[in-house]
Design an enzyme around this catalytic site. Structure first.
Site, PDB file in Angstrom:
ATOM      1  N   HIS A  37       0.450   6.360  -9.136  1.00 13.98           N
ATOM      2  CA  HIS A  37      -0.714   7.047  -8.560  1.00 13.98           C
ATOM      3  C   HIS A  37      -0.521   8.560  -8.666  1.00 13.98           C
ATOM      4  CE1 HIS A  37      -4.174   7.074  -5.739  1.00 13.98           C
ATOM      5  NE2 HIS A  37      -3.554   8.071  -5.110  1.00 13.98           N
ATOM      6  N   ASP A  39      -2.145  12.118  -7.652  1.00 12.77           N
ATOM      7  CA  ASP A  39      -3.082  12.769  -6.728  1.00 12.77           C
ATOM      8  C   ASP A  39      -3.413  14.167  -7.216  1.00 12.77           C
ATOM      9  OD1 ASP A  39      -3.555  10.928  -4.522  1.00 12.77           O
ATOM     10  OD2 ASP A  39      -1.395  11.075  -4.178  1.00 12.77           O
ATOM     11  N   MET A 140      -9.934   5.328   1.697  1.00 15.68           N
ATOM     12  CA  MET A 140      -8.948   6.261   2.243  1.00 15.68           C
ATOM     13  C   MET A 140      -8.597   5.814   3.656  1.00 15.68           C
ATOM     14  SD  MET A 140      -8.123   8.412  -0.081  1.00 15.68           S
ATOM     15  CE  MET A 140      -6.971   9.263   0.996  1.00 15.68           C
TER      16      MET A 140
END
Ligand code: DX5
Ligand code: ZN
Length: 222
Positions: A37, A39, A140
């Protein structure tokens, strides 16, 4: 209807030691991770800056068997998706709150050969998922912008409502405060992709932490 996807863990390099990024990624890949992942923060949609497409290119140059899951916490993501696709993104997720052109941005991502994800912040209603087609929905479970925050407990109800809305097709990703205690409950209500940053790279033994979270989420052994 598609079948529910098997659970997977996506270590977030936001919490990694950037001076040893390649070694840290290899460590979790050796432990079984197949999704990393990334960001991306623009200092505008969220206050911090983080990293750009160069980091994706650097990870691709490691030549590992991984998917790059790019989470764009940036305003007007449609202006940036091509750069991340060229840098080797597998999936690109945009935020529903970041552009009036969500459908256009998702279509653009697919045309670039990536899967298309749509994220919502904790206070954002889920109605938008009735209006667009997504490969991945990102719930989220903290407010975006920082690693190391606590999982918002009401997220469990939201994840369950999201799963009901999406049926079994798309990936349902959870991001923020995921560790060996929160991954299991999130899996029970329908999450299939679990982002974990500080719980993995902040641990003394990232590979062991990965394995523990993977077991909690119900992942099969690598
Ligand atoms: C936060 C980012 C997350 C972050 C999660 O805005 O989207 O991906 O890396 O960090 P942890 O797992 O530490 O909550
Ligand atoms: Zn993220």
């Amino acid at each position: 209807m598609n079948a529910r996807r098997p659970p997977r863990i996506a270590p977030s390099i936001l919490a990694a030691d950037f001076a040893h990024l390649g070694a840290q990624v290899r460590e979790v890949v050796d432990a079984g991770a197949r999704v990393i992942h990334v960001d991306v923060m623009d200092g505008n949609f969220v206050p911090p800056f983080s990293m750009g497409p160069q980091v994706c290119s650097a990870l691709r140059a490691l030549d590992l068997d991984i998917e790059l899951d790019v989470h764009l916490m940036v305003e007007r993501p449609e202006r940036h998706v091509a750069d991340f696709a060229s840098a080797g993104a597998s999936n690109i997720t945009i935020h529903a709150e970041a552009t009036p052109h969500v459908d256009y941005a998702l279509q653009q991502i697919r045309e670039l050969g990536c899967t298309a994800g749509l994220a919502v912040c904790p206070a954002t209603p889920l109605d938008i998922y009735r209006e667009v087609v997504v490969d991945l929905a990102l719930c989220m479970t903290v407010n975006p912008g920082w690693g190391g925050q606590a999982f918002i407990p009401t997220s469990l109800h939201k994840i369950a409502r999201m799963r009901a809305l999406l049926r079994d097709g798309p990936e349902l990703e959870v991001d923020g405060g995921i560790d060996a205690t929160t991954a299991g409950p999130a899996a029970e209500v329908g999450a299939t992709l679990f982002v974990a940053g500080s719980a993995i790279f902040g641990a003394d033994d990232p590979a062991a932490a990965y394995t523990e979270i993977a077991a909690a989420a119900g992942c099969s052994q690598p």
